[in-house]
Scaffold this motif. Structure first.
Motif, PDB file in Angstrom:
ATOM      1  N   PHE A  78       4.140 -25.020   4.902  1.00  0.00           N
ATOM      2  CA  PHE A  78       3.992 -23.578   5.483  1.00  0.00           C
ATOM      3  C   PHE A  78       5.282 -22.793   5.289  1.00  0.00           C
ATOM      4  O   PHE A  78       4.891 -21.273   5.185  1.00  0.00           O
ATOM      5  N   GLN A  79       6.395 -23.191   5.557  1.00  0.00           N
ATOM      6  CA  GLN A  79       7.393 -22.315   5.433  1.00  0.00           C
ATOM      7  C   GLN A  79       7.699 -21.892   3.826  1.00  0.00           C
ATOM      8  O   GLN A  79       7.993 -20.592   3.552  1.00  0.00           O
ATOM      9  N   GLY A  80       7.221 -22.738   3.024  1.00  0.00           N
ATOM     10  CA  GLY A  80       7.380 -22.477   1.568  1.00  0.00           C
ATOM     11  C   GLY A  80       6.458 -21.400   1.173  1.00  0.00           C
ATOM     12  O   GLY A  80       6.949 -20.445   0.489  1.00  0.00           O
ATOM     13  N   ILE A  81       5.256 -21.397   1.664  1.00  0.00           N
ATOM     14  CA  ILE A  81       4.245 -20.364   1.306  1.00  0.00           C
ATOM     15  C   ILE A  81       4.592 -19.054   1.755  1.00  0.00           C
ATOM     16  O   ILE A  81       4.234 -18.125   1.414  1.00  0.00           O
ATOM     17  N   SER A  82       5.064 -19.358   3.177  1.00  0.00           N
ATOM     18  CA  SER A  82       5.413 -17.797   3.993  1.00  0.00           C
ATOM     19  C   SER A  82       6.680 -16.959   2.895  1.00  0.00           C
ATOM     20  O   SER A  82       6.418 -15.889   2.889  1.00  0.00           O
ATOM     21  N   GLY A  83       7.675 -17.789   2.475  1.00  0.00           N
ATOM     22  CA  GLY A  83       8.669 -17.521   1.830  1.00  0.00           C
ATOM     23  C   GLY A  83       7.970 -16.821   0.525  1.00  0.00           C
ATOM     24  O   GLY A  83       8.480 -15.563   0.088  1.00  0.00           O
ATOM     25  N   VAL A  84       7.223 -17.518  -0.388  1.00  0.00           N
ATOM     26  CA  VAL A  84       6.771 -17.020  -1.339  1.00  0.00           C
ATOM     27  C   VAL A  84       5.847 -15.901  -1.336  1.00  0.00           C
ATOM     28  O   VAL A  84       5.940 -14.830  -2.027  1.00  0.00           O
ATOM     29  N   GLY A  85       4.993 -16.065  -0.458  1.00  0.00           N
ATOM     30  CA  GLY A  85       3.948 -14.871  -0.142  1.00  0.00           C
ATOM     31  C   GLY A  85       4.865 -13.405   0.313  1.00  0.00           C
ATOM     32  O   GLY A  85       4.419 -12.258  -0.282  1.00  0.00           O
ATOM     33  N   LEU A  86       5.634 -13.694   1.184  1.00  0.00           N
ATOM     34  CA  LEU A  86       6.521 -12.410   1.443  1.00  0.00           C
ATOM     35  C   LEU A  86       7.430 -11.878   0.201  1.00  0.00           C
ATOM     36  O   LEU A  86       7.382 -10.654  -0.139  1.00  0.00           O
ATOM     37  N   ALA A  87       8.078 -12.740  -0.545  1.00  0.00           N
ATOM     38  CA  ALA A  87       8.712 -12.267  -1.853  1.00  0.00           C
ATOM     39  C   ALA A  87       7.897 -11.696  -2.618  1.00  0.00           C
ATOM     40  O   ALA A  87       8.163 -10.665  -3.354  1.00  0.00           O
ATOM     41  N   TYR A  88       6.769 -12.401  -2.786  1.00  0.00           N
ATOM     42  CA  TYR A  88       5.729 -11.881  -3.854  1.00  0.00           C
ATOM     43  C   TYR A  88       5.259 -10.293  -3.503  1.00  0.00           C
ATOM     44  O   TYR A  88       5.351  -9.265  -4.402  1.00  0.00           O
ATOM     45  N   GLY A  89       5.136 -10.098  -2.226  1.00  0.00           N
ATOM     46  CA  GLY A  89       4.708  -8.807  -1.686  1.00  0.00           C
ATOM     47  C   GLY A  89       5.909  -7.744  -1.820  1.00  0.00           C
ATOM     48  O   GLY A  89       5.418  -6.564  -2.453  1.00  0.00           O
ATOM     49  N   LEU A  90       7.239  -8.070  -1.536  1.00  0.00           N
ATOM     50  CA  LEU A  90       8.167  -7.228  -1.438  1.00  0.00           C
ATOM     51  C   LEU A  90       8.626  -6.828  -2.951  1.00  0.00           C
ATOM     52  O   LEU A  90       8.761  -5.921  -3.324  1.00  0.00           O
ATOM     53  N   LEU A  91       8.437  -7.941  -3.777  1.00  0.00           N
ATOM     54  CA  LEU A  91       8.586  -7.683  -5.428  1.00  0.00           C
ATOM     55  C   LEU A  91       7.617  -6.926  -5.891  1.00  0.00           C
ATOM     56  O   LEU A  91       8.010  -5.951  -6.782  1.00  0.00           O
ATOM     57  N   LEU A  92       6.371  -7.012  -5.751  1.00  0.00           N
ATOM     58  CA  LEU A  92       5.477  -6.277  -6.064  1.00  0.00           C
ATOM     59  C   LEU A  92       5.416  -4.891  -5.788  1.00  0.00           C
ATOM     60  O   LEU A  92       5.196  -3.988  -6.605  1.00  0.00           O
ATOM     61  N   ALA A  93       5.648  -4.696  -4.477  1.00  0.00           N
ATOM     62  CA  ALA A  93       5.868  -3.350  -4.100  1.00  0.00           C
ATOM     63  C   ALA A  93       7.167  -2.452  -4.589  1.00  0.00           C
ATOM     64  O   ALA A  93       6.970  -1.341  -5.185  1.00  0.00           O
ATOM     65  N   THR A  94       8.066  -3.243  -5.026  1.00  0.00           N
ATOM     66  CA  THR A  94       9.202  -2.643  -5.732  1.00  0.00           C
ATOM     67  C   THR A  94       8.989  -2.227  -6.868  1.00  0.00           C
ATOM     68  O   THR A  94       9.472  -1.116  -7.411  1.00  0.00           O
ATOM     69  N   GLY A  95       8.259  -3.365  -7.758  1.00  0.00           N
ATOM     70  CA  GLY A  95       7.979  -3.044  -9.102  1.00  0.00           C
ATOM     71  C   GLY A  95       6.842  -1.946  -9.309  1.00  0.00           C
ATOM     72  O   GLY A  95       6.968  -0.915 -10.137  1.00  0.00           O
ATOM     73  N   ILE A  96       5.955  -1.643  -8.346  1.00  0.00           N
ATOM     74  CA  ILE A  96       4.881  -0.459  -8.168  1.00  0.00           C
ATOM     75  C   ILE A  96       5.675   0.904  -8.004  1.00  0.00           C
ATOM     76  O   ILE A  96       5.389   1.850  -8.658  1.00  0.00           O
ATOM     77  N   ALA A  97       6.587   0.803  -7.032  1.00  0.00           N
ATOM     78  CA  ALA A  97       7.217   2.022  -6.607  1.00  0.00           C
ATOM     79  C   ALA A  97       8.281   2.594  -7.754  1.00  0.00           C
ATOM     80  O   ALA A  97       8.666   3.562  -7.767  1.00  0.00           O
ATOM     81  N   LEU A  98       8.723   1.622  -8.519  1.00  0.00           N
ATOM     82  CA  LEU A  98      10.005   2.083  -9.508  1.00  0.00           C
ATOM     83  C   LEU A  98       9.262   3.018 -10.307  1.00  0.00           C
ATOM     84  O   LEU A  98       8.113   3.003 -10.901  1.00  0.00           O
TER      85      LEU A  98
ATOM     86  N   GLY B 296       0.940  -1.208  -0.171  1.00  0.00           N
ATOM     87  CA  GLY B 296       0.062  -0.031   0.128  1.00  0.00           C
ATOM     88  C   GLY B 296       0.774   1.351   0.059  1.00  0.00           C
ATOM     89  O   GLY B 296       0.518   2.287  -0.591  1.00  0.00           O
ATOM     90  N   SER B 297       1.740   1.246   0.709  1.00  0.00           N
ATOM     91  CA  SER B 297       2.824   2.261   0.708  1.00  0.00           C
ATOM     92  C   SER B 297       3.587   2.636  -0.512  1.00  0.00           C
ATOM     93  O   SER B 297       3.845   3.664  -0.973  1.00  0.00           O
ATOM     94  N   ALA B 298       3.938   1.296  -1.064  1.00  0.00           N
ATOM     95  CA  ALA B 298       4.513   1.489  -2.140  1.00  0.00           C
ATOM     96  C   ALA B 298       3.525   2.197  -3.256  1.00  0.00           C
ATOM     97  O   ALA B 298       4.072   2.977  -4.261  1.00  0.00           O
ATOM     98  N   CYS B 299       2.232   1.873  -3.347  1.00  0.00           N
ATOM     99  CA  CYS B 299       1.508   2.465  -4.278  1.00  0.00           C
ATOM    100  C   CYS B 299       1.298   4.065  -3.849  1.00  0.00           C
ATOM    101  O   CYS B 299       1.060   4.720  -5.093  1.00  0.00           O
ATOM    102  N   ALA B 300       1.443   4.283  -2.679  1.00  0.00           N
ATOM    103  CA  ALA B 300       1.334   5.984  -2.452  1.00  0.00           C
ATOM    104  C   ALA B 300       2.733   6.553  -2.960  1.00  0.00           C
ATOM    105  O   ALA B 300       2.794   7.744  -3.411  1.00  0.00           O
ATOM    106  N   ILE B 301       3.715   5.944  -3.192  1.00  0.00           N
ATOM    107  CA  ILE B 301       5.208   6.308  -3.602  1.00  0.00           C
ATOM    108  C   ILE B 301       4.949   6.582  -5.064  1.00  0.00           C
ATOM    109  O   ILE B 301       5.444   7.554  -5.429  1.00  0.00           O
ATOM    110  N   ALA B 302       4.257   5.374  -5.750  1.00  0.00           N
ATOM    111  CA  ALA B 302       4.007   5.587  -7.068  1.00  0.00           C
ATOM    112  C   ALA B 302       3.148   6.835  -7.362  1.00  0.00           C
ATOM    113  O   ALA B 302       3.122   7.470  -8.578  1.00  0.00           O
ATOM    114  N   GLU B 303       2.291   7.289  -6.604  1.00  0.00           N
ATOM    115  CA  GLU B 303       1.481   8.614  -6.551  1.00  0.00           C
ATOM    116  C   GLU B 303       2.130   9.745  -6.204  1.00  0.00           C
ATOM    117  O   GLU B 303       1.194  10.789  -6.027  1.00  0.00           O
TER     118      GLU B 303
END
Length: 289
Positions: free
Chosen positions: A269-289, A26-33
Protein backbone atom coordinates in the motif's frame (compact mmCIF):
# COMPACT_ATOMS: atom_id res chain seq x y z
CA UNK A 1 -14.92 9.86 23.05
CA UNK A 2 -13.70 10.24 19.48
CA UNK A 3 -10.44 12.20 19.30
CA UNK A 4 -9.21 14.52 16.58
CA UNK A 5 -6.60 11.91 15.69
CA UNK A 6 -9.39 9.35 15.23
CA UNK A 7 -11.26 11.62 12.82
CA UNK A 8 -8.08 12.37 10.87
CA UNK A 9 -7.32 8.65 10.61
CA UNK A 10 -10.91 8.01 9.55
CA UNK A 11 -10.47 10.43 6.64
CA UNK A 12 -7.70 8.06 5.43
CA UNK A 13 -5.07 10.72 4.65
CA UNK A 14 -2.77 8.17 3.03
CA UNK A 15 -5.26 7.88 0.16
CA UNK A 16 -5.81 11.59 -0.47
CA UNK A 17 -3.07 11.78 -3.10
CA UNK A 18 -5.47 9.99 -5.46
CA UNK A 19 -7.75 13.04 -5.31
CA UNK A 20 -4.99 15.63 -5.53
CA UNK A 21 -2.96 14.14 -8.38
CA UNK A 22 -5.60 14.42 -11.14
CA UNK A 23 -6.15 18.09 -10.26
CA UNK A 24 -2.40 18.73 -10.35
CA UNK A 25 -1.97 16.99 -13.71
CA UNK A 26 -5.08 18.67 -15.12
CA UNK A 27 -3.71 22.06 -14.07
CA UNK A 28 -0.35 21.18 -15.66
CA UNK A 29 -2.20 20.53 -18.93
CA UNK A 30 -3.78 23.99 -18.57
CA UNK A 31 -0.31 25.49 -18.07
CA UNK A 32 0.86 23.76 -21.25
CA UNK A 33 -2.00 25.41 -23.13
CA UNK A 34 -1.32 28.84 -21.55
CA UNK A 35 -4.69 28.70 -19.82
CA UNK A 36 -3.83 28.10 -16.15
CA UNK A 37 -6.12 29.85 -13.68
CA UNK A 38 -5.33 29.67 -9.98
CA UNK A 39 -8.84 30.05 -8.53
CA UNK A 40 -10.45 27.21 -10.54
CA UNK A 41 -7.44 25.02 -9.74
CA UNK A 42 -7.76 25.64 -6.00
CA UNK A 43 -11.52 25.11 -6.08
CA UNK A 44 -11.13 21.88 -8.06
CA UNK A 45 -8.62 20.62 -5.52
CA UNK A 46 -11.00 21.45 -2.69
CA UNK A 47 -13.86 19.63 -4.42
CA UNK A 48 -11.74 16.53 -5.06
CA UNK A 49 -10.46 16.29 -1.50
CA UNK A 50 -13.82 17.05 0.15
CA UNK A 51 -15.63 14.41 -1.89
CA UNK A 52 -12.89 11.87 -1.24
CA UNK A 53 -12.98 12.44 2.51
CA UNK A 54 -16.77 12.23 2.39
CA UNK A 55 -16.53 8.97 0.47
CA UNK A 56 -14.09 7.57 3.04
CA UNK A 57 -16.40 8.44 5.94
CA UNK A 58 -19.41 7.08 4.04
CA UNK A 59 -17.53 3.84 3.40
CA UNK A 60 -16.58 3.63 7.09
CA UNK A 61 -20.21 4.14 8.12
CA UNK A 62 -21.81 1.76 5.63
CA UNK A 63 -19.30 -1.07 6.09
CA UNK A 64 -19.41 -0.55 9.83
CA UNK A 65 -23.17 -0.93 10.24
CA UNK A 66 -23.12 -3.99 7.97
CA UNK A 67 -20.38 -5.61 10.02
CA UNK A 68 -18.05 -5.88 7.04
CA UNK A 69 -15.10 -4.27 8.85
CA UNK A 70 -15.36 -6.19 12.13
CA UNK A 71 -12.67 -8.71 11.21
CA UNK A 72 -10.18 -7.08 8.88
CA UNK A 73 -6.40 -7.03 8.43
CA UNK A 74 -5.93 -3.33 7.70
CA UNK A 75 -6.25 -0.21 9.88
CA UNK A 76 -9.22 0.02 12.24
CA UNK A 77 -12.32 1.87 11.09
CA UNK A 78 -14.25 4.35 13.23
CA UNK A 79 -17.60 2.54 13.35
CA UNK A 80 -16.34 -1.05 13.37
CA UNK A 81 -13.87 -0.33 16.18
CA UNK A 82 -16.43 1.56 18.24
CA UNK A 83 -14.32 4.71 18.23
CA UNK A 84 -17.22 6.75 16.87
CA UNK A 85 -20.98 6.40 16.73
CA UNK A 86 -22.39 5.45 13.31
CA UNK A 87 -24.57 8.59 13.28
CA UNK A 88 -21.53 10.80 13.89
CA UNK A 89 -19.59 9.23 11.03
CA UNK A 90 -22.57 9.55 8.69
CA UNK A 91 -22.89 13.23 9.61
CA UNK A 92 -19.17 13.69 8.93
CA UNK A 93 -19.70 12.20 5.48
CA UNK A 94 -22.66 14.50 4.83
CA UNK A 95 -20.68 17.52 6.00
CA UNK A 96 -17.78 16.65 3.69
CA UNK A 97 -20.16 16.23 0.75
CA UNK A 98 -21.74 19.59 1.59
CA UNK A 99 -18.34 21.29 1.53
CA UNK A 100 -17.56 19.61 -1.79
CA UNK A 101 -20.92 20.69 -3.22
CA UNK A 102 -20.39 24.31 -2.12
CA UNK A 103 -16.90 24.43 -3.62
CA UNK A 104 -18.21 22.75 -6.75
CA UNK A 105 -20.92 25.36 -7.13
CA UNK A 106 -18.30 28.09 -6.79
CA UNK A 107 -16.17 26.35 -9.43
CA UNK A 108 -19.12 26.22 -11.82
CA UNK A 109 -19.87 29.90 -11.27
CA UNK A 110 -16.23 30.85 -11.90
CA UNK A 111 -15.88 28.67 -14.99
CA UNK A 112 -19.36 29.26 -16.38
CA UNK A 113 -19.72 25.58 -17.33
CA UNK A 114 -23.07 24.91 -15.70
CA UNK A 115 -23.55 21.34 -16.88
CA UNK A 116 -20.70 20.38 -14.55
CA UNK A 117 -23.29 20.64 -11.74
CA UNK A 118 -24.75 17.37 -13.03
CA UNK A 119 -21.31 15.77 -13.00
CA UNK A 120 -20.79 16.88 -9.41
CA UNK A 121 -24.17 15.51 -8.36
CA UNK A 122 -23.37 12.15 -9.96
CA UNK A 123 -19.98 12.13 -8.19
CA UNK A 124 -21.62 12.64 -4.79
CA UNK A 125 -24.21 9.94 -5.45
CA UNK A 126 -21.45 7.58 -6.60
CA UNK A 127 -19.39 8.33 -3.49
CA UNK A 128 -22.31 7.47 -1.19
CA UNK A 129 -23.66 4.44 -3.05
CA UNK A 130 -20.23 2.80 -3.33
CA UNK A 131 -21.00 1.05 -0.05
CA UNK A 132 -24.21 2.86 0.98
CA UNK A 133 -27.83 2.30 -0.14
CA UNK A 134 -29.66 -1.02 -0.29
CA UNK A 135 -27.66 -2.14 -3.34
CA UNK A 136 -24.12 -0.72 -3.08
CA UNK A 137 -22.19 -1.14 -6.31
CA UNK A 138 -18.95 -1.64 -4.38
CA UNK A 139 -20.46 -4.89 -3.10
CA UNK A 140 -21.12 -6.00 -6.69
CA UNK A 141 -17.57 -5.65 -8.01
CA UNK A 142 -17.80 -2.26 -9.74
CA UNK A 143 -15.66 -0.23 -7.35
CA UNK A 144 -12.56 -0.27 -9.54
CA UNK A 145 -14.51 1.02 -12.55
CA UNK A 146 -15.91 3.90 -10.52
CA UNK A 147 -12.51 4.77 -9.05
CA UNK A 148 -10.93 4.83 -12.50
CA UNK A 149 -13.64 7.10 -13.89
CA UNK A 150 -13.83 9.61 -11.04
CA UNK A 151 -10.15 9.68 -9.99
CA UNK A 152 -8.99 9.69 -13.61
CA UNK A 153 -10.94 11.30 -16.46
CA UNK A 154 -13.63 13.07 -14.41
CA UNK A 155 -11.32 14.80 -11.92
CA UNK A 156 -8.47 15.50 -14.33
CA UNK A 157 -10.38 16.47 -17.45
CA UNK A 158 -12.88 18.39 -15.34
CA UNK A 159 -10.03 20.42 -13.87
CA UNK A 160 -8.65 21.17 -17.34
CA UNK A 161 -12.08 21.99 -18.69
CA UNK A 162 -12.73 24.65 -16.03
CA UNK A 163 -9.51 26.41 -17.00
CA UNK A 164 -9.10 25.82 -20.74
CA UNK A 165 -12.73 25.32 -21.72
CA UNK A 166 -11.90 22.14 -23.64
CA UNK A 167 -9.79 18.98 -23.37
CA UNK A 168 -6.88 17.68 -25.45
CA UNK A 169 -6.06 14.17 -26.65
CA UNK A 170 -2.88 13.95 -24.59
CA UNK A 171 -4.81 14.95 -21.46
CA UNK A 172 -7.11 11.97 -22.03
CA UNK A 173 -4.09 9.64 -22.09
CA UNK A 174 -2.72 11.31 -18.96
CA UNK A 175 -6.03 10.91 -17.13
CA UNK A 176 -6.02 7.17 -17.88
CA UNK A 177 -2.58 6.73 -16.32
CA UNK A 178 -3.55 8.70 -13.23
CA UNK A 179 -6.80 6.76 -12.82
CA UNK A 180 -5.07 3.38 -13.04
CA UNK A 181 -2.81 4.09 -10.06
CA UNK A 182 -5.92 4.91 -8.00
CA UNK A 183 -7.40 1.58 -9.12
CA UNK A 184 -4.21 -0.18 -8.03
CA UNK A 185 -4.53 1.31 -4.55
CA UNK A 186 -8.09 0.00 -4.22
CA UNK A 187 -7.02 -3.43 -5.50
CA UNK A 188 -4.41 -3.70 -2.74
CA UNK A 189 -7.15 -3.31 -0.13
CA UNK A 190 -9.58 -5.61 -1.90
CA UNK A 191 -7.01 -8.38 -2.40
CA UNK A 192 -5.97 -8.06 1.24
CA UNK A 193 -9.60 -8.25 2.42
CA UNK A 194 -10.69 -10.89 -0.08
CA UNK A 195 -11.50 -13.63 2.44
CA UNK A 196 -13.28 -11.43 4.98
CA UNK A 197 -15.20 -9.60 2.24
CA UNK A 198 -16.37 -12.92 0.81
CA UNK A 199 -17.60 -14.03 4.24
CA UNK A 200 -19.43 -10.74 4.72
CA UNK A 201 -21.12 -11.00 1.32
CA UNK A 202 -19.11 -8.13 -0.16
CA UNK A 203 -18.42 -9.31 -3.72
CA UNK A 204 -15.62 -6.96 -4.74
CA UNK A 205 -13.83 -7.48 -8.04
CA UNK A 206 -11.19 -9.52 -6.21
CA UNK A 207 -13.87 -11.79 -4.74
CA UNK A 208 -15.61 -12.21 -8.11
CA UNK A 209 -12.55 -13.02 -10.24
CA UNK A 210 -10.45 -14.77 -7.61
CA UNK A 211 -7.13 -13.93 -6.00
CA UNK A 212 -4.86 -14.90 -8.90
CA UNK A 213 -6.75 -12.88 -11.50
CA UNK A 214 -7.05 -9.91 -9.11
CA UNK A 215 -3.28 -9.92 -8.64
CA UNK A 216 -2.89 -9.92 -12.43
CA UNK A 217 -5.22 -6.94 -12.69
CA UNK A 218 -3.14 -5.14 -10.09
CA UNK A 219 0.05 -5.80 -12.08
CA UNK A 220 -1.61 -4.31 -15.16
CA UNK A 221 -2.86 -1.27 -13.24
CA UNK A 222 0.63 -0.34 -12.04
CA UNK A 223 2.45 -0.92 -15.33
CA UNK A 224 0.05 0.36 -18.02
CA UNK A 225 0.43 4.01 -16.87
CA UNK A 226 4.00 3.91 -18.21
CA UNK A 227 2.58 3.33 -21.68
CA UNK A 228 0.18 6.24 -21.27
CA UNK A 229 3.08 8.50 -20.26
CA UNK A 230 4.81 7.55 -23.51
CA UNK A 231 1.67 8.46 -25.47
CA UNK A 232 1.55 11.85 -23.70
CA UNK A 233 5.21 12.35 -24.64
CA UNK A 234 4.29 12.55 -28.33
CA UNK A 235 2.72 15.92 -27.47
CA UNK A 236 5.03 16.85 -24.59
CA UNK A 237 8.39 14.99 -24.77
CA UNK A 238 9.34 15.87 -21.19
CA UNK A 239 6.43 13.69 -20.03
CA UNK A 240 8.84 10.78 -20.48
CA UNK A 241 10.26 11.77 -17.09
CA UNK A 242 7.24 9.94 -15.61
CA UNK A 243 8.67 6.66 -16.89
CA UNK A 244 11.22 6.90 -14.07
CA UNK A 245 8.65 5.07 -11.96
CA UNK A 246 8.70 2.10 -14.36
CA UNK A 247 11.19 0.08 -12.31
CA UNK A 248 9.47 0.47 -8.91
CA UNK A 249 6.12 -0.20 -10.62
CA UNK A 250 7.43 -3.47 -12.05
CA UNK A 251 8.95 -4.42 -8.68
CA UNK A 252 5.61 -3.79 -6.93
CA UNK A 253 3.72 -5.71 -9.63
CA UNK A 254 6.14 -8.63 -9.30
CA UNK A 255 5.77 -8.61 -5.52
CA UNK A 256 1.99 -8.81 -5.80
CA UNK A 257 2.14 -11.58 -8.40
CA UNK A 258 4.49 -13.56 -6.17
CA UNK A 259 1.85 -13.63 -3.44
CA UNK A 260 2.26 -10.73 -1.03
CA UNK A 261 0.26 -11.43 2.14
CA UNK A 262 -0.32 -10.35 5.73
CA UNK A 263 1.81 -7.40 6.78
CA UNK A 264 3.28 -7.21 3.27
CA UNK A 265 0.06 -5.60 2.12
CA UNK A 266 0.92 -2.58 4.25
CA UNK A 267 4.26 -2.26 2.45
CA UNK A 268 2.49 -2.75 -0.87
CA UNK A 269 0.00 0.00 0.00
CA UNK A 270 2.76 2.44 0.93
CA UNK A 271 4.74 1.48 -2.16
CA UNK A 272 1.93 2.06 -4.63
CA UNK A 273 1.00 5.30 -2.86
CA UNK A 274 4.55 6.59 -3.29
CA UNK A 275 4.81 5.46 -6.91
CA UNK A 276 1.37 6.79 -7.86
CA UNK A 277 2.11 10.19 -6.33
CA UNK A 278 5.55 10.35 -7.96
CA UNK A 279 4.07 9.41 -11.32
CA UNK A 280 1.50 12.18 -11.11
CA UNK A 281 3.99 14.84 -10.05
CA UNK A 282 6.55 13.82 -12.68
CA UNK A 283 3.90 13.66 -15.39
CA UNK A 284 2.58 17.09 -14.41
CA UNK A 285 6.11 18.53 -14.45
CA UNK A 286 6.84 17.01 -17.85
CA UNK A 287 3.63 18.33 -19.36
CA UNK A 288 4.06 21.82 -17.93
CA UNK A 289 7.67 22.25 -19.14
Amino acid sequence: MTTTADWVAGARPRTLWTGAVPVIVGSACAIAEDAFALLPAVLALGVALALQVGSNYANDYSDGIRGTDVDRIGPERLVASGKALPRSVKLAAYASFAVGAALGLALVVVSGIWWLLAVGAVAIVAAWTYTGSSRPYGYAGYGEISVFIFFGPVAMLGTLLTQLGSVTLYSVWASAGVGLYAVALLLVNNIRDLETDALAGKRTLAVKVGELRARQYFAAAVTLPIGFAILVAFAHPWALVATLVALPSVVIAFGMRMGASGRNFGVMFQGISGVGLAYGLLLATGIAL
